[in-house]
Design an enzyme around this catalytic site. Structure first.
Site, short mmCIF file in Angstrom:
data_model
loop_
_atom_site.label_atom_id
_atom_site.label_comp_id
_atom_site.label_asym_id
_atom_site.label_seq_id
_atom_site.Cartn_x
_atom_site.Cartn_y
_atom_site.Cartn_z
N CYS A 1 0.83 -1.21 0.00
CA CYS A 1 0.00 0.00 0.00
C CYS A 1 0.86 1.25 0.00
O CYS A 1 1.70 1.44 0.87
CB CYS A 1 -0.93 0.00 1.19
SG CYS A 1 -2.37 -1.03 0.88
N CYS B 1 -13.82 -0.44 -44.66
CA CYS B 1 -13.46 0.96 -44.36
C CYS B 1 -14.70 1.85 -44.37
O CYS B 1 -15.53 1.79 -45.28
CB CYS B 1 -12.46 1.46 -45.40
SG CYS B 1 -12.03 3.20 -45.19
#
Lengths: 444, 434
Positions: free
Chosen positions: B139, B346
């Protein structure tokens, strides 16, 4: 409610007041802040974006959407207004389905374009609601310009000229400015007096004096304007309407759709507006659709749109057709009226089917009658008066380039001028571009 | 359905999905609900030494960054270890382990860096019947200021020392949870191994400031106008965690040491990637905190389907990608690819063009009709067009076959691999050749 959809004749109050209010509320509810962020996030920020090209006013759409997405709708609105000072109205009335949203790559990709119109409204509404006018005038030039017609073209032209420091007299034949924004658009597309509010907001630029009740040909002459001003812009739209030239056109209950719509827009109380039980609308453009839908929303039992060509040829978009159909409007294609029936008042219309033969339409000989107590004509508009000494083409003032007419010092744009589609957004573009050209001439 | 049962350090669990030491595992109520939902095990939220309970801030503990539609991408927190009394936690751990014997019950611990403190707590944990302990050396906020958590994890010697104390004082397997807030994850991992730890788990949260309020200029989450760095987690940290797991998995000194993978695991796919890079199981927190415990059901079904589809056992997946993690210098420089745009797929947004033209190699052309094509004589195969294209599989990288000519270099492509170690431009390679 005193009447019902089944009451014969042309009567008011076919529906309850509350139902009428709901029927004429905003067609598309505005986006809230979160919805706007979600909608904005769908924009791909295309290179040299097709939506920009498709916009008659060339708004930088990807940029304004990104500005919304990053929490600065005010900057987005400025991007819009830079190109289109009536961006608020255009956000409501543009046929986006045939313009920017049709070009959107997501329309190609998934049949669901970015919600450009509503995003534009989100941005412009924010700025207008705040009462902020994000433009200021350049130092005064001492030049005076007459702008005839306070509709979209005239307003766009006047605003751009005022911004550049010129002094504008803006004339309009009607009691209010705004043109078709005020008198012509369907009620549910510009609710809560938006056209008037937008006009007031636009006038904050300063330098524009609005003179209402002044019509060209009646109160003003082009010669007089040319003598009194350094330049003239004509944007008075199409004040006349085409005649049906069908037997019985003079019967009671036959009226012009534009007048029907104008009455609707100016009505203080929709429950007092009369509408037929059986309404027939003749025509295939936006005016026809707006008149038909609003007749239905006012409580007409049946509304039929008669269009002489087929669906594909109809000027109103498929989106608008579907909207009308969803409200219960019936379409009859390839059909033309050949007689208005009745004895004094209209009782119906005799219709003949048509077929195309080359460029012309001919009747097939097969006819049928549609019962009608009200007929709305929406078959196109014309110049109310033909200004002297101006070349006319196709019934409109001939213009070249950025709205130059055949007369030096006179420009024209919007529906009264040749070229371009008769759309609000096209009128704005033409008014704006003429203003730029006028400025160059005035200062050159 | 593939068998997902997991054996990590001899600790059995019905699946490899454990909840990490964090708020979701702070009390019996949550843990029981997690087990009911299907989680294979939990690492109980970190216990501290007996005495006055830990105090947390009373303002916001979490801050977040979001993607589209407010999808949570990253979370940071300034919460400390459990603030419930030690005896309450121990009582609940014991009860839950008794009620759920088939689930893994690991207890996370953080006490001062003194042997006595560890000696005191270990028997208490052992008495609960827990399956193992995890040492919270990770931590980065709050406790680290008091010489615990990341303050220990950043000093390999301390890791080794505490791990050894624990191994000497308990029969339970010892997992060392590592902090990513160091420059090279291999050093703390090696220290854990030297200290006798049975496994490492990583990554703990990354020191972070999640944002600054641009009106009052307080870092967020704001506690009365001030902010402190927190620990960053969630989907955004996964790539960092994957790399650190892989580094330990392929390091000569730590290879083979069991790893519990942590860091942004949100779906079965994330979990599978950790497993492939050498983790024996995974721990999850942010995804559960975002969506609730039910997500484990998708993780179970997804991993099962994947293993079935590839006809693999869970053990086959673990470490499967590790041999493919290498150093840059060993990458095959004769592997030549070119971008290929599928014109049917596309949608003509032009993002590939903008990216290539503005920021890369000017290798995509744009026609007036918005047709975008790759120019092979300019394409270096950087992959940016693939990355920015909004359409799946519209742009792909295609390998050039041997014998073809790379139009950019003029060289004939060969299928004989060659890397930097033998490249003529490499001074080290030349020296070696001489």
């Amino acid at each position: 409610m005193t009447n019902s959809p089944f009451t014969p004749g042309i009567v008011p109050a076919r529906l309850d007041g509350r139902v009428l209010q709901e029927n004429f509320a905003d067609l598309h509810a505005p986006l809230d802040a979160h919805e706007a962020l979600v909608a904005a996030d769908r924009c791909y920020f295309c290179h040299d974006a097709p939506c920009i090209t498709a916009c008659p006013t060339t708004i930088d759409i990807p940029l304004f959407i990104r500005q919304i997405a990053t929490g600065t709708p005010e900057a987005a609105a400025k991007t819009i207004f830079d190109q289109n000072i009536l961006g608020g109205m255009c956000a409501r009335v543009c046929p986006t389905e045939t313009l920017c949203e049709q070009a959107c790559v997501r329309e190609a990709a998934e049949g669901k374009p970015v919600d450009i119109g509503r995003l534009q409204r989100y941005a412009t509404d924010r700025v207008m609601a705040a009462g902020v006018h994000p433009f200021s005038r350049a130092p005064q030039t001492g030049k005076r310009v007459a702008v005839v017609g306070a509709g979209p073209a005239g307003l766009a032209c006047a605003h751009r000229l005022a911004m550049k420091g010129h002094e504008i007299d803006l004339f309009d034949a009607r009691p209010k400015g705004g043109g078709l924004n005020e008198y012509g658009i369907a009620t549910y597309k510009a609710t809560d007096g938006f056209a008037g509010a937008e006009l007031d907001w636009l006038m904050q630029i300063g330098g524009i004096t609005l003179h209402t009740g002044r019509a060209l040909g009646r109160d003003l002459s082009l010669d007089g304007l040319c003598a009194d001003y350094d330049a003239v812009f004509l944007g008075m739209g199409l004040g006349g309407v085409n005649a049906l030239r069908t037997a019985g056109e003079d019967r009671a209950g036959v009226l012009d759709a534009v007048d029907f719509i104008a009455d609707l827009r100016q009505a203080d109380d929709l429950a007092r507006l009369p509408v037929g039980r059986n309404v027939v609308v003749i025509g295939g453009g936006m005016t026809a659709i707006d008149a038909a839908v609003q007749s239905k929303l006012l409580g007409a039992e049946s509304v039929t749109v008669l269009y002489r060509r087929d669906r594909a040829a109809m000027p109103a978009s498929r989106y608008e057709q579907d909207l009308a159909a969803s409200k219960g409007v019936r379409f009859v294609f390839n059909a033309m009226p050949i007689a208005i029936l009745g004895n004094g008042a209209v009782t119906g219309v005799t219709v003949e089917y048509t077929r195309a033969e080359g460029k012309s339409l001919i009747g097939t000989g097969e006819t049928f009658d549609i019962p009608a107590d009200q007929i709305l004509k929406a078959i196109g508009q014309t110049l109310a008066t033909t200004p002297e000494e101006l070349n006319i083409t196709g019934g409109k003032i001939a213009v070249t380039g950025p709205g130059r007419t055949s007369r030096k010092g006179v420009w024209a744009g919007g529906d009264c001028a040749s070229g371009g589609e008769d759309l609000t957004v096209t009128a704005v573009a033409e008014g704006r571009d003429a203003a730029e050209d006028m400025h160059d001439r005035l200062m050159g | 359905m593939a068998d997902l049962s997991s054996d990590f350090l001899g600790i059995k669990s019905p699946n490899p999905f454990w909840l990490a030491s964090a708020p979701p595992t702070d009390k019996a109520y949550n843990v029981v609900r997690a087990f009911e939902a299907g989680w294979g095990g939990v690492v109980w939220k970190t216990l501290g030494e007996a005495g006055p309970p830990i105090v947390n801030v009373n303002g916001p503990r979490y801050g977040a960054i979001w993607g589209a539609d407010r999808r949570l991408l990253g979370l940071n927190n300034i919460e400390l270890i459990t603030d419930r009394p030690l005896e309450v936690n121990l009582r609940e751990i014991k009860q839950v382990k008794r009620d759920w014997p088939d689930r893994a019950m690991i207890v996370s611990l953080m006490v001062p860096c003194e042997e006595q403190a560890w000696k005191a707590i270990l028997p208490l944990v052992e008495e609960t019947g827990a399956d193992g302990i995890e040492l919270n050396f990770g931590c980065p906020h709050g406790m680290s200021e008091r010489g615990m958590g990341a303050a220990v994890g950043q000093v390999p010697e301390y890791i080794e020392m505490v791990a050894r104390w624990c191994k000497q004082n308990t029969r339970m397997p010892v997992i060392v949870k590592l902090t990513p807030n160091i420059t090279d994850i291999r050093y703390p991992a090696r220290a854990a191994k030297k200290g006798g730890a049975d496994a490492v788990s990583l990554i703990n949260t990354i020191s972070s400031i999640i944002g600054v309020d641009l009106d009052d200029f307080s870092p967020q989450p704001s506690i009365d106008g001030k902010g402190s760095h927190g620990g960053y987690c969630g989907p955004a940290v996964k790539p960092i965690a994957l790399n650190m797991v892989a580094e330990i998995a392929r390091d000569a000194e730590t290879r083979g040491m069991p790893i519990s993978g942590i860091g942004g695991v949100t779906t079965w796919r994330d979990a599978a990637e950790f497993l492939a890079l050498g983790a024996g199981n995974v721990q999850v927190c942010t995804a559960a905190m975002t969506y609730g415990f039910k997500i484990v059901q998708e993780m179970i079904s997804g991993l099962s389907q994947y293993l079935d589809h590839h006809d693999m056992a869970l053990s086959d997946l673990i470490g499967r990608a590790v041999p493919n993690v290498t150093d840059w210098q060993y990458l095959n420089l004769n592997y030549v690819t070119k971008a290929r745009i599928d014109q049917d797929a596309c949608i003509k947004c032009g993002r590939c063009y903008a990216a290539c033209e503005d920021t890369s190699h000017q290798a995509i052309s744009m026609s007036p009709e918005r047709v975008f094509e790759v120019m092979d004589d300019e394409c270096v195969a950087c992959n940016l067009c693939v990355n920015v294209c909004p359409v799946d599989n519209c742009i792909t990288m295609e390998r050039m076959p041997a014998g073809a000519v790379d139009l950019r270099t003029g060289a004939v492509v060969t299928d004989v691999p060659a890397d930097w170690t033998t490249h003529p431009n490499n001074p080290a390679a030349r020296t070696a050749a001489e």
